[in-house]
Design a protein around this motif. Structure first.
Motif, mmCIF file in Angstrom:
data_model
loop_
_atom_site.group_PDB
_atom_site.id
_atom_site.type_symbol
_atom_site.label_atom_id
_atom_site.label_comp_id
_atom_site.label_asym_id
_atom_site.label_seq_id
_atom_site.Cartn_x
_atom_site.Cartn_y
_atom_site.Cartn_z
ATOM 1 N N LEU A 108 33.390 30.668 32.024
ATOM 2 C CA LEU A 108 33.421 30.920 33.458
ATOM 3 C C LEU A 108 34.751 31.563 33.856
ATOM 4 O O LEU A 108 35.738 31.502 33.120
ATOM 5 C CB LEU A 108 33.224 29.614 34.232
ATOM 6 C CG LEU A 108 31.861 28.930 34.046
ATOM 7 C CD1 LEU A 108 31.794 27.653 34.877
ATOM 8 C CD2 LEU A 108 30.718 29.877 34.426
ATOM 9 N N GLN A 109 34.731 32.142 35.052
ATOM 10 C CA GLN A 109 35.934 32.773 35.566
ATOM 11 C C GLN A 109 37.055 31.739 35.718
ATOM 12 O O GLN A 109 36.822 30.648 36.232
ATOM 13 C CB GLN A 109 35.612 33.365 36.935
ATOM 14 C CG GLN A 109 36.473 34.526 37.299
ATOM 15 C CD GLN A 109 35.905 35.256 38.512
ATOM 16 O OE1 GLN A 109 35.675 34.674 39.553
ATOM 17 N NE2 GLN A 109 35.662 36.519 38.375
ATOM 18 N N GLY A 110 38.217 32.111 35.260
ATOM 19 C CA GLY A 110 39.371 31.225 35.428
ATOM 20 C C GLY A 110 39.484 30.141 34.364
ATOM 21 O O GLY A 110 40.413 29.337 34.389
ATOM 22 N N LYS A 113 39.846 32.531 29.384
ATOM 23 C CA LYS A 113 39.414 33.433 28.302
ATOM 24 C C LYS A 113 40.512 34.411 27.912
ATOM 25 O O LYS A 113 40.860 34.555 26.741
ATOM 26 C CB LYS A 113 38.182 34.246 28.737
ATOM 27 C CG LYS A 113 36.933 33.444 28.945
ATOM 28 C CD LYS A 113 35.775 34.325 29.383
ATOM 29 C CE LYS A 113 35.978 34.963 30.756
ATOM 30 N NZ LYS A 113 36.126 33.994 31.845
ATOM 31 N N THR A 115 43.733 34.473 28.635
ATOM 32 C CA THR A 115 44.942 33.819 28.134
ATOM 33 C C THR A 115 44.729 33.311 26.710
ATOM 34 O O THR A 115 45.586 33.486 25.841
ATOM 35 C CB THR A 115 45.280 32.604 29.037
ATOM 36 O OG1 THR A 115 45.196 33.016 30.399
ATOM 37 C CG2 THR A 115 46.667 32.084 28.754
ATOM 38 N N ARG A 141 36.484 41.342 37.342
ATOM 39 C CA ARG A 141 37.556 40.572 37.961
ATOM 40 C C ARG A 141 38.739 41.489 38.271
ATOM 41 O O ARG A 141 39.199 42.212 37.398
ATOM 42 C CB ARG A 141 38.015 39.466 37.008
ATOM 43 C CG ARG A 141 38.818 38.436 37.728
ATOM 44 C CD ARG A 141 39.137 37.275 36.827
ATOM 45 N NE ARG A 141 39.820 36.264 37.618
ATOM 46 C CZ ARG A 141 40.377 35.188 37.107
ATOM 47 N NH1 ARG A 141 40.348 34.983 35.809
ATOM 48 N NH2 ARG A 141 40.970 34.326 37.872
ATOM 49 N N GLN A 147 45.889 42.368 33.329
ATOM 50 C CA GLN A 147 46.330 41.074 32.791
ATOM 51 C C GLN A 147 46.314 41.088 31.262
ATOM 52 O O GLN A 147 47.266 40.654 30.611
ATOM 53 C CB GLN A 147 45.406 39.963 33.314
ATOM 54 C CG GLN A 147 45.815 38.559 32.885
ATOM 55 C CD GLN A 147 44.692 37.546 33.116
ATOM 56 O OE1 GLN A 147 43.614 37.886 33.580
ATOM 57 N NE2 GLN A 147 44.965 36.300 32.796
ATOM 58 N N THR A 248 40.753 24.355 27.421
ATOM 59 C CA THR A 248 42.048 24.712 28.006
ATOM 60 C C THR A 248 42.522 23.678 29.027
ATOM 61 O O THR A 248 41.746 22.823 29.457
ATOM 62 C CB THR A 248 41.970 26.064 28.727
ATOM 63 O OG1 THR A 248 41.036 25.945 29.803
ATOM 64 C CG2 THR A 248 41.560 27.167 27.782
ATOM 65 N N GLY A 274 44.158 24.356 24.569
ATOM 66 C CA GLY A 274 45.257 24.999 25.295
ATOM 67 C C GLY A 274 46.021 23.931 26.044
ATOM 68 O O GLY A 274 45.432 23.082 26.705
ATOM 69 N N GLY A 276 49.052 24.623 27.954
ATOM 70 C CA GLY A 276 50.107 25.214 28.761
ATOM 71 C C GLY A 276 49.819 26.683 28.995
ATOM 72 O O GLY A 276 48.841 27.220 28.469
HETATM 73 P P1 GDP Z 1 39.727 33.866 32.531
HETATM 74 O O1 GDP Z 1 39.248 34.214 33.889
HETATM 75 O O2 GDP Z 1 38.752 32.983 31.832
HETATM 76 O O3 GDP Z 1 40.097 35.054 31.711
HETATM 77 O O4 GDP Z 1 41.040 32.967 32.724
HETATM 78 P P2 GDP Z 1 42.567 33.365 32.561
HETATM 79 O O5 GDP Z 1 42.902 33.555 31.123
HETATM 80 O O6 GDP Z 1 42.901 34.450 33.481
HETATM 81 O O7 GDP Z 1 43.252 32.001 33.010
HETATM 82 C C1 GDP Z 1 43.176 31.503 34.340
HETATM 83 C C2 GDP Z 1 44.435 30.739 34.653
HETATM 84 O O8 GDP Z 1 44.521 29.567 33.865
HETATM 85 C C3 GDP Z 1 45.698 31.521 34.360
HETATM 86 O O9 GDP Z 1 46.608 31.285 35.409
HETATM 87 C C4 GDP Z 1 46.209 30.927 33.067
HETATM 88 O O10 GDP Z 1 47.605 31.032 32.956
HETATM 89 C C5 GDP Z 1 45.769 29.497 33.197
HETATM 90 N N1 GDP Z 1 45.597 28.840 31.911
HETATM 91 C C6 GDP Z 1 44.835 29.228 30.853
HETATM 92 N N2 GDP Z 1 44.907 28.319 29.844
HETATM 93 C C7 GDP Z 1 45.745 27.335 30.264
HETATM 94 C C8 GDP Z 1 46.211 26.098 29.689
HETATM 95 O O11 GDP Z 1 45.884 25.695 28.557
HETATM 96 N N3 GDP Z 1 47.052 25.355 30.450
HETATM 97 C C9 GDP Z 1 47.438 25.742 31.696
HETATM 98 N N4 GDP Z 1 48.262 24.952 32.377
HETATM 99 N N5 GDP Z 1 47.002 26.871 32.270
HETATM 100 C C10 GDP Z 1 46.176 27.667 31.573
#
Ligand code: GDP
Ligand code: MG
Length: 443
Positions: A108-110, A113, A115, A141, A147, A248, A274, A276
């Motif tokens: 899902l979004q956020g 993925k 990161t 997105r 990003q 995560t 994950g 951090g």
């Molecule tokens: P995507 O939409 O699935 O691609 O999600 P993103 O990779 O953009 O991550 C969404 C947010 O979650 C970002 O602000 C990341 O920095 C944060 N994030 C991802 N993994 C972790 C984690 O293991 N710990 C923390 N605290 N934040 C995370």
């Protein structure tokens, strides 16, 4: 993470400790408390039911009621069941017999993925000298491509993109060609997500799967979403046949349910966690270590492995030996502190030390780097003899330390007290996990 669950599980089991003889009814009460603790931690209902049934079965089979130490036996049974529920052994990343290995990131979004793709690419690069490559296939997105590019620059991994006006299927086709051209050995497809599972998304992902024939379909789930994380995993698995999960945000305030349910519900292993936002904050998921962490027995192995990154194995072993035999002194303490300071946020590390995750004194502790400097200043004010033999530190010597370090006497006293407690606790835990834990629970 998990503090609430750990406390409840320890509470449930420590109830048994107070009893001289444990009856069937006592055992039932304990199991009811364990059941409630798991449900409140958002563990999936069916998983909890099965878990409780298994523990009860093993407990009666093991004659816990007649045993000498029922609480200890239950701890060990619960521990084994937790490990099994999470998949027993760590499961490595799938690998294609010929390059490149293709890893498709879904979720899902956020969820994390993008990161996690970066973290994993970074890990492969650092640990295996791999040549990763990333494809920006999330065209919906806002700023998703940017990003991924930023992450790519940060970890020095190439990113393939064709903007947002090209169909993601075509991006993936061309991206894979480019990756082969570049002789990449791991290709990450950063696919799109949505706020909720919907048909359009699933169709797109299914098409990308057909095109890319990925070796790994890595579902990324946010541990903070509790029950939803498990439902999401079920949904993606049914439609796409995921091969692994990255969980995560385990550094956040999660109750632990997702870590405990996903494997049991989907049959697919959690491969990474994950912990951090930084590119280094991704760890292999070890069910046994996670179980120890959940039971509040600490995660010494992870702590030691982190130390070994810039610490040689022999030295780590020596330290362990010293802790076991309680000859750990202030010189070792200084060494450790220096290692620890290079390892990351103090709060996270402290929580891996047995007994510390739930230590009320550390509940809301914010380890300020300044505090570390103060502690060091006190140790530096000790004579070599005092460092080797902390028992020498009588009141007048402590006053001298306070003057020498410029720290108040109460702080000196507190530091020495904490040092002694830590030393004692480590000795106990390292000389037999459950016994050390027993004592902590009884305390
Ligand atoms: P995507 O939409 O699935 O691609 O999600 P993103 O990779 O953009 O991550 C969404 C947010 O979650 C970002 O602000 C990341 O920095 C944060 N994030 C991802 N993994 C972790 C984690 O293991 N710990 C923390 N605290 N934040 C995370
Ligand atoms: Mg993304």
């Amino acid at each position: 993470a998990f503090e609430g669950l750990t406390e409840r599980l320890q509470g449930a089991i420590s109830g048994l400790r107070r009893k001289g003889k444990v009856t069937d009814a006592d055992l039932r009460d304990t199991m009811r408390e364990i059941r409630m603790a798991l449900l409140d931690a958002d563990v999936n209902y069916t998983v909890v039911k099965e878990f409780v049934r298994n523990v009860r079965e093993k407990a009666s089979g093991a004659n816990v009621l007649e045993g000498l130490n029922p609480a200890q036996q239950i701890v060990s049974i619960v521990n084994d069941e937790l490990v099994e529920m999470m998949g027993d052994e760590a499961t490595p990343l799938n690998k294609s017999p010929k390059i490149p290995t293709v890893i498709m990131m879904v979720g899902l979004q956020g969820a994390g993925k993008t990161t996690t793709a970066g973290k994993l690419a970074n890990k492969l690069k650092r640990e295996q000298n791999a040549r990763p490559f990333m494809i920006a296939a999330d065209v919906y997105r806002p700023a998703a491509i940017q990003q991924l590019q930023t992450i790519g620059e940060q970890i020095d991994v190439p990113v393939f993109e064709l903007g947002t006006d090209v169909d993601p299927r075509d991006i993936v086709r061309q991206g894979l060609d480019a990756a082969r051209e570049a002789k990449a050995d791991y290709v990450f497809i950063d696919a799109a997500g949505r706020l909720q599972i919907d048909e359009a998304l699933m169709q797109e992902l299914a098409d990308i799967k057909d095109i890319a024939q990925p070796d790994e379909i890595m579902l990324v789930v946010d541990a903070m979403t509790g029950q939803n994380a498990t439902e999401t995993a079920e949904g993606f698995n049914e439609r796409l046949g995921i091969t692994g999960v990255a969980l995560t945000k385990l550094d956040g305030d999660t109750r632990g349910g997702a870590a405990l349910s996903i494997r049991a519900v989907t049959g697919k292993p959690i491969k990474f966690v994950g912990q951090g936002e930084k590119m280094d904050d991704l760890d292999v998921f070890y069910p046994d270590r996670m179980a120890s962490r959940i039971l509040g027995m600490g995660d010494m192995m992870t702590l030691i492995e982190k130390a070994q990154k810039d610490y040689d194995e022999k030295q780590a072993e020596e330290t362990m030996e010293k802790m076991k035999s309680s000859t750990f002194d202030f010189n070792d303490f200084l060494d450790q502190m220096e290692q620890v300071q290079n390892m990351g946020p103090m709060e996270d590390l402290i929580k891996m030390i047995p007994g510390m995750a739930n230590n009320p004194a550390l509940k809301n502790v914010q380890m300020d780097p300044k505090d570390m400097e103060h502690i060091k200043a006190i140790v530096y004010s000790m004579t070599p003899a005092e460092r080797e033999n902390p028992d020498l530190l009588n009141p007048s010597r402590r006053r001298r330390l306070a003057a020498g370090s410029g720290r108040p006497i109460v702080e000196v006293n507190r530091m020495i007290k904490q040092f002694n407690e830590m030393k004692k606790m480590m000795g106990q835990v390292l000389n037999g996990n459950t016994q050390g834990m027993e004592q902590m629970m009884g305390a």
